[in-house]
Design an enzyme around this catalytic site. Structure first.
Site, PDB file in Angstrom:
ATOM      1  N   CYS A  71      -6.168   7.349  -5.853  1.00 38.83           N
ATOM      2  CA  CYS A  71      -5.496   6.114  -6.244  1.00 38.83           C
ATOM      3  C   CYS A  71      -5.742   5.857  -7.730  1.00 38.83           C
ATOM      4  O   CYS A  71      -6.449   6.619  -8.390  1.00 38.83           O
ATOM      5  CB  CYS A  71      -5.998   4.944  -5.391  1.00 38.83           C
ATOM      6  SG  CYS A  71      -7.692   4.442  -5.763  1.00 38.83           S
TER       7      CYS A  71
ATOM      8  N   GLU B  50       0.832  -1.210   0.000  1.00 40.74           N
ATOM      9  CA  GLU B  50       0.000   0.000   0.000  1.00 40.74           C
ATOM     10  C   GLU B  50       0.863   1.254   0.000  1.00 40.74           C
ATOM     11  O   GLU B  50       0.507   2.243  -0.629  1.00 40.74           O
ATOM     12  CB  GLU B  50      -0.930   0.015   1.209  1.00 40.74           C
ATOM     13  CG  GLU B  50      -2.032  -1.011   1.171  1.00 40.74           C
ATOM     14  CD  GLU B  50      -3.036  -0.803   0.053  1.00 40.74           C
ATOM     15  OE1 GLU B  50      -3.247   0.357  -0.381  1.00 40.74           O
ATOM     16  OE2 GLU B  50      -3.613  -1.807  -0.401  1.00 40.74           O
TER      17      GLU B  50
END
Length: 141
Positions: A24, A15
């Site tokens: 994202c 992550e």
């Protein structure tokens, strides 16, 4: 079961840590270690808050795995599945062939399903391939 430090570190590694809100690759506002709930443009957090968000998010993934897997699991299998659920979401996991095979006792078949989850917009991504490989290896450990 609860995720181990090994499983948590795998999630953190893939992550990455971002203390400022960003979009994202799927266009979702995200902060910390992949946290998305309640994130607004311009949000800034501390490392301590990122860890707190991660613990909250991991509880959801742990509950999903503990509730839906009906076979015995090793710690490695559990950790790999929590990482998988953390990344692909509860709904995708509960509808997955990976879960169906696992609940049927087909551990090898379930392990093979990780590689089906390396695509974004129909294209395989190296980052997803690396993550699924790490999850599969942890599952098989």
């Amino acid at each position: 079961m609860e995720i181990s430090n090994r499983g948590t570190e795998l999630i953190k590694r893939f992550e990455g840590l971002r203390l400022t809100a960003y979009r994202c690759s799927a266009g979702v506002l995200t902060i910390g270690y992949g946290h998305t709930r309640g994130v607004k443009t311009g949000d800034v957090i501390t490392g301590h808050q990122a860890d707190a968000f991660l613990r909250e998010d991991l509880q959801v993934a742990e509950l999903t795995v503990n509730t839906n897997v009906r076979t015995k699991m090793t710690q490695g299998q559990f950790d790999a599945l929590v990482s998988f659920v953390f990344h692909v979401g509860t709904g995708n996991f509960t509808r997955s062939t990976l879960l169906k095979k696992l609940n049927a006792g087909d551990y090898a078949g379930a392990a093979g399903q990780f590689y089906r989850w390396i695509y974004a917009d129909g294209k395989p991504l190296d980052g997803l391939r690396r993550r699924r490989t790490a999850e599969r290896e942890l599952f098989l450990s």
